[in-house]
Design a protein around this motif. Structure first.
Motif, PDB file in Angstrom:
ATOM      1  N   ILE A 360       0.819  -1.220   0.000  1.00  0.00           N
ATOM      2  CA  ILE A 360       0.000   0.000   0.000  1.00  0.00           C
ATOM      3  C   ILE A 360       0.850   1.266   0.000  1.00  0.00           C
ATOM      4  O   ILE A 360       0.330   2.375   0.095  1.00  0.00           O
ATOM      5  CB  ILE A 360      -0.979   0.045   1.204  1.00  0.00           C
ATOM      6  CG1 ILE A 360      -0.225  -0.056   2.540  1.00  0.00           C
ATOM      7  CG2 ILE A 360      -2.028  -1.042   1.085  1.00  0.00           C
ATOM      8  CD1 ILE A 360      -1.113   0.198   3.760  1.00  0.00           C
ATOM      9  N   LYS A 361       2.175   1.107  -0.127  1.00  0.00           N
ATOM     10  CA  LYS A 361       3.039   2.288  -0.091  1.00  0.00           C
ATOM     11  C   LYS A 361       3.833   2.423  -1.393  1.00  0.00           C
ATOM     12  O   LYS A 361       4.031   1.448  -2.112  1.00  0.00           O
ATOM     13  CB  LYS A 361       3.981   2.195   1.116  1.00  0.00           C
ATOM     14  CG  LYS A 361       3.281   2.410   2.470  1.00  0.00           C
ATOM     15  CD  LYS A 361       2.796   3.847   2.634  1.00  0.00           C
ATOM     16  CE  LYS A 361       2.158   4.095   3.995  1.00  0.00           C
ATOM     17  NZ  LYS A 361       1.590   5.447   4.122  1.00  0.00           N
ATOM     18  N   PRO A 362       4.289   3.636  -1.693  1.00  0.00           N
ATOM     19  CA  PRO A 362       4.993   3.875  -2.956  1.00  0.00           C
ATOM     20  C   PRO A 362       6.323   3.113  -3.080  1.00  0.00           C
ATOM     21  O   PRO A 362       6.860   2.604  -2.087  1.00  0.00           O
ATOM     22  CB  PRO A 362       5.260   5.378  -2.941  1.00  0.00           C
ATOM     23  CG  PRO A 362       4.399   5.949  -1.887  1.00  0.00           C
ATOM     24  CD  PRO A 362       4.085   4.866  -0.926  1.00  0.00           C
ATOM     25  N   MET A 377       6.498   5.908   7.728  1.00  0.00           N
ATOM     26  CA  MET A 377       5.909   6.387   8.985  1.00  0.00           C
ATOM     27  C   MET A 377       4.898   7.488   8.704  1.00  0.00           C
ATOM     28  O   MET A 377       5.099   8.322   7.831  1.00  0.00           O
ATOM     29  CB  MET A 377       6.988   6.884   9.946  1.00  0.00           C
ATOM     30  CG  MET A 377       7.774   8.074   9.441  1.00  0.00           C
ATOM     31  SD  MET A 377       7.426   9.515  10.470  1.00  0.00           S
ATOM     32  CE  MET A 377       8.458  10.755   9.720  1.00  0.00           C
ATOM     33  N   ASP A 378       3.775   7.431   9.407  1.00  0.00           N
ATOM     34  CA  ASP A 378       2.772   8.492   9.328  1.00  0.00           C
ATOM     35  C   ASP A 378       2.595   9.064  10.728  1.00  0.00           C
ATOM     36  O   ASP A 378       2.474   8.305  11.682  1.00  0.00           O
ATOM     37  CB  ASP A 378       1.411   7.938   8.869  1.00  0.00           C
ATOM     38  CG  ASP A 378       1.327   7.779   7.356  1.00  0.00           C
ATOM     39  OD1 ASP A 378       2.340   8.010   6.674  1.00  0.00           O
ATOM     40  OD2 ASP A 378       0.238   7.411   6.873  1.00  0.00           O
ATOM     41  N   VAL A 379       2.594  10.375  10.827  1.00  0.00           N
ATOM     42  CA  VAL A 379       2.304  10.998  12.123  1.00  0.00           C
ATOM     43  C   VAL A 379       0.826  11.360  12.162  1.00  0.00           C
ATOM     44  O   VAL A 379       0.337  12.079  11.286  1.00  0.00           O
ATOM     45  CB  VAL A 379       3.161  12.263  12.354  1.00  0.00           C
ATOM     46  CG1 VAL A 379       2.860  12.869  13.722  1.00  0.00           C
ATOM     47  CG2 VAL A 379       4.642  11.949  12.214  1.00  0.00           C
ATOM     48  N   GLY A 385      -5.947  13.815  12.115  1.00  0.00           N
ATOM     49  CA  GLY A 385      -5.533  12.539  11.529  1.00  0.00           C
ATOM     50  C   GLY A 385      -4.124  12.667  10.980  1.00  0.00           C
ATOM     51  O   GLY A 385      -3.261  13.277  11.619  1.00  0.00           O
ATOM     52  N   GLU A 386      -3.891  12.157   9.762  1.00  0.00           N
ATOM     53  CA  GLU A 386      -2.531  12.191   9.214  1.00  0.00           C
ATOM     54  C   GLU A 386      -2.079  13.624   8.943  1.00  0.00           C
ATOM     55  O   GLU A 386      -2.715  14.351   8.199  1.00  0.00           O
ATOM     56  CB  GLU A 386      -2.446  11.382   7.910  1.00  0.00           C
ATOM     57  CG  GLU A 386      -1.030  11.417   7.353  1.00  0.00           C
ATOM     58  CD  GLU A 386      -0.876  10.765   5.984  1.00  0.00           C
ATOM     59  OE1 GLU A 386      -1.612   9.821   5.673  1.00  0.00           O
ATOM     60  OE2 GLU A 386       0.001  11.230   5.233  1.00  0.00           O
ATOM     61  N   ILE A 387      -0.959  13.984   9.545  1.00  0.00           N
ATOM     62  CA  ILE A 387      -0.431  15.331   9.330  1.00  0.00           C
ATOM     63  C   ILE A 387       0.924  15.265   8.610  1.00  0.00           C
ATOM     64  O   ILE A 387       1.296  16.181   7.885  1.00  0.00           O
ATOM     65  CB  ILE A 387      -0.345  16.090  10.682  1.00  0.00           C
ATOM     66  CG1 ILE A 387      -0.202  17.600  10.477  1.00  0.00           C
ATOM     67  CG2 ILE A 387       0.778  15.562  11.568  1.00  0.00           C
ATOM     68  CD1 ILE A 387      -0.531  18.413  11.713  1.00  0.00           C
ATOM     69  N   ILE A 388       1.632  14.150   8.819  1.00  0.00           N
ATOM     70  CA  ILE A 388       2.924  13.940   8.165  1.00  0.00           C
ATOM     71  C   ILE A 388       2.962  12.531   7.599  1.00  0.00           C
ATOM     72  O   ILE A 388       2.484  11.581   8.238  1.00  0.00           O
ATOM     73  CB  ILE A 388       4.091  14.105   9.180  1.00  0.00           C
ATOM     74  CG1 ILE A 388       4.387  15.591   9.438  1.00  0.00           C
ATOM     75  CG2 ILE A 388       5.364  13.383   8.701  1.00  0.00           C
ATOM     76  CD1 ILE A 388       5.523  15.826  10.413  1.00  0.00           C
ATOM     77  N   GLY A 389       3.533  12.401   6.409  1.00  0.00           N
ATOM     78  CA  GLY A 389       3.831  11.081   5.865  1.00  0.00           C
ATOM     79  C   GLY A 389       5.300  11.063   5.476  1.00  0.00           C
ATOM     80  O   GLY A 389       5.779  12.008   4.854  1.00  0.00           O
ATOM     81  N   GLY A 390       6.006  10.021   5.849  1.00  0.00           N
ATOM     82  CA  GLY A 390       7.435   9.991   5.523  1.00  0.00           C
ATOM     83  C   GLY A 390       7.964   8.583   5.422  1.00  0.00           C
ATOM     84  O   GLY A 390       7.219   7.612   5.592  1.00  0.00           O
TER      85      GLY A 390
HETATM   86 MN    MN Z   1       0.591   9.685   3.615  1.00  0.00          MN
END
Ligand code: MN
Ligand code: ATP
Length: 463
Positions: A360-362, A377-379, A385-390
């Motif tokens: 499900i990830k790039p 990691m998702d913050v 809800g999701e504010i950061i994706g890394g």
């Molecule tokens: Mn994301």
């Protein structure tokens, strides 16, 4: 004579000093004794400056009738201690000039509460309202804080392109950029020849500056991009815009735990900076928008973020007795309701989920040895809800090629990205923070359309 902004006058204006203020009238009251009170605002702060204009002030007789809500004025006067409650100083006017009148019959922004929906229709006037003035100032402080955070850590600010011919996520829905005459093509042909297009191939607006940021991270060192980002997803939610601003730091020699540490320090620093720089605006949000905002931000500052593998999050969701609209099971992306349950109800503080299923990830995320998960990691934060994706990036050439094949991506299109793994590859990691989601989180504003000056959403690009 000085012309300071009103926030300066209210905070540090010297009693007895002469000055001129300019701004927009919020209200005017006329007393029976033949003088008027004007509440003046110039957008520099929430508070208004109270101005007392006696009838013998030059300009009074001719112009006081034009001093209506929304009119612009320039007023000279002497700063006095205010006898009234609620303000330290007031201005005793010595001259009055109306710069621009306002027809009270048609002026849409009356001194009453308007709905946010209505204010969106007058996006050219809404920044003159209390709420949008405050949002605008807080957004500015967040942007400043973002630059300060990275600059003070010696990150290099780089500008990645807005127009791109590569699709970062592989699956992101993009806005096309073209100079082809689309109407004409539809008439004469069913096939489009992009060789004839401006860039000689299909081009789009960027969904992320990450891939280009990786180039600079692996040459000049830690760096960040901060710019507009475009997603043509047709999702009419309170957390999605078609055009939004994203900050994307990229760090060589960082692995996933370092990435998480930086993200946590980053969010905490922004909150601290806003609380320090905008106490009055934050007081307003807490009183008028969401009375849990200050408490919840303090809670974020006082506690470590929870770190939880995706697999354990799924187990938690399975064990809890809450009914969700969407199903959750290992291998599925979490829906916003699942994310919000974890951060709002279960942990009641920010949560960093990591090690997501690779399906499900790039393609660019580092593959763990288990063969099933990637170092993503998702913050997640309460209310948003999701504010950061890394993620930590895949730095092994052969593994990256395998992943690209899995994702049906053509390695030829990404030859330069693969070169970074071919020549002096290093571990590296980064993340993306959506500026508007951060503004939402800090202010408590529920709709993302109300934290950006001119929102672009499906069927709407006015102003
Ligand atoms: Mn994301
Ligand atoms: P979501 O699952 O919430 O749609 P995403 O996983 O597609 O987000 P990423 O590609 O990880 O988003 O983008 C990084 C960050 O950019 C997100 O964590 C979020 O803060 C922000 N972001 C993503 N899409 C949008 C959008 N359409 N409008 C506003 N901010 C967004």
């Amino acid at each position: 004579m000085t012309t300071p902004r009103i926030d300066r006058v209210l905070k540090e204006g010297e009693i007895g000093s002469s000055l001129e203020v300019r701004g927009w009238v919020r209200t005017r009251r006329d007393s029976k004794q033949g003088f008027s009170f004007i509440e003046l605002n110039d957008g520099s702060c929430m508070g208004n400056l109270q101005i007392v204009v006696d009838a013998d002030v030059p300009g009074y007789e001719d112009s006081i009738k034009d001093v209506t809500t929304g009119a612009s004025v320039a007023i000279e006067g002497e700063l006095k201690e205010s006898p009234g409650k609620g303000q330290r100083v007031e201005l005793q006017a010595t001259s009055l000039r109306v710069l621009g009148t306002t027809d009270p019959e048609t002026f849409p922004l009356q001194k009453k509460r308007h709905s946010f929906e209505f204010l969106r229709e007058i996006a050219h006037l809404r920044p003159r309202s209390n709420t949008f003035g405050a949002v605008t100032r807080v957004r500015n402080v967040i942007s400043r804080s973002i630059h300060n955070f990275f600059q003070s850590r010696d990150f290099v600010y780089i500008n990645t392109p807005i127009i791109t011919t590569s699709d970062c996520e592989g699956a992101g829905e993009m806005f096309q950029v073209t100079t082809l005459n689309v109407d004409r093509i539809a008439e004469i042909s069913t096939k489009i020849d992009y060789a004839q297009d401006f860039f000689g191939k299909k081009a789009s607006l960027t969904v992320s500056g990450q891939l280009e940021a990786e180039i600079y991270a692996t040459s000049v060192g830690p760096c960040y991009t901060f710019g507009p980002t475009f997603r043509a997803e047709n999702s009419n939610t309170t957390r999605h815009l078609a055009e939004f601003w994203m900050v994307e730091p990229e760090m060589p020699f960082y692995e996933l735990p370092d990435d998480m540490d930086l993200a946590e320090a980053f969010i905490k620093t922004i909150i601290k900076d806003v609380l320090e720089a905008c106490p009055e605006d934050m007081e307003f949000f807490n009183k008028r928008i969401d009375n849990t905002v200050l408490e919840s931000l303090q809670n974020v500052l006082d506690n470590d973020f929870i770190r939880l593998p995706y697999t354990e999050a799924i187990e938690l969701l399975e064990k809890c007795d809450k009914k969700f609209e969407y199903p959750h099971e290992w291998g599925r992306d979490l829906q916003s309701e699942h994310e919000r349950y974890l951060t709002e109800e279960h942990f009641k503080q920010p949560v960093i989920l990591y090690d997501y299923p690779r399906t499900i990830k790039p393609f660019y995320m580092y593959c763990n040895d288990d063969g099933k998960t990637v170092r993503a990691m998702d913050v997640l934060v309460p209310r948003v809800g999701e504010i950061i994706g890394g993620s930590q990036r895949e730095d092994r050439l052969s593994m990256l090629e395998t992943r690209m094949a899995e994702c049906n991506l053509d390695p030829k299109e990404y030859w330069w990205y693969l070169d970074l793994r071919r020549y002096g590859s290093v571990p590296h990691a980064g993340f993306g923070l959506g500026l508007e989601r951060m503004v939402q989180f800090v202010t408590g504003m529920t709709n993302i359309r109300d934290v950006i000056p001119f929102p672009r959403t499906p069927k709407n690009a006015d102003f």
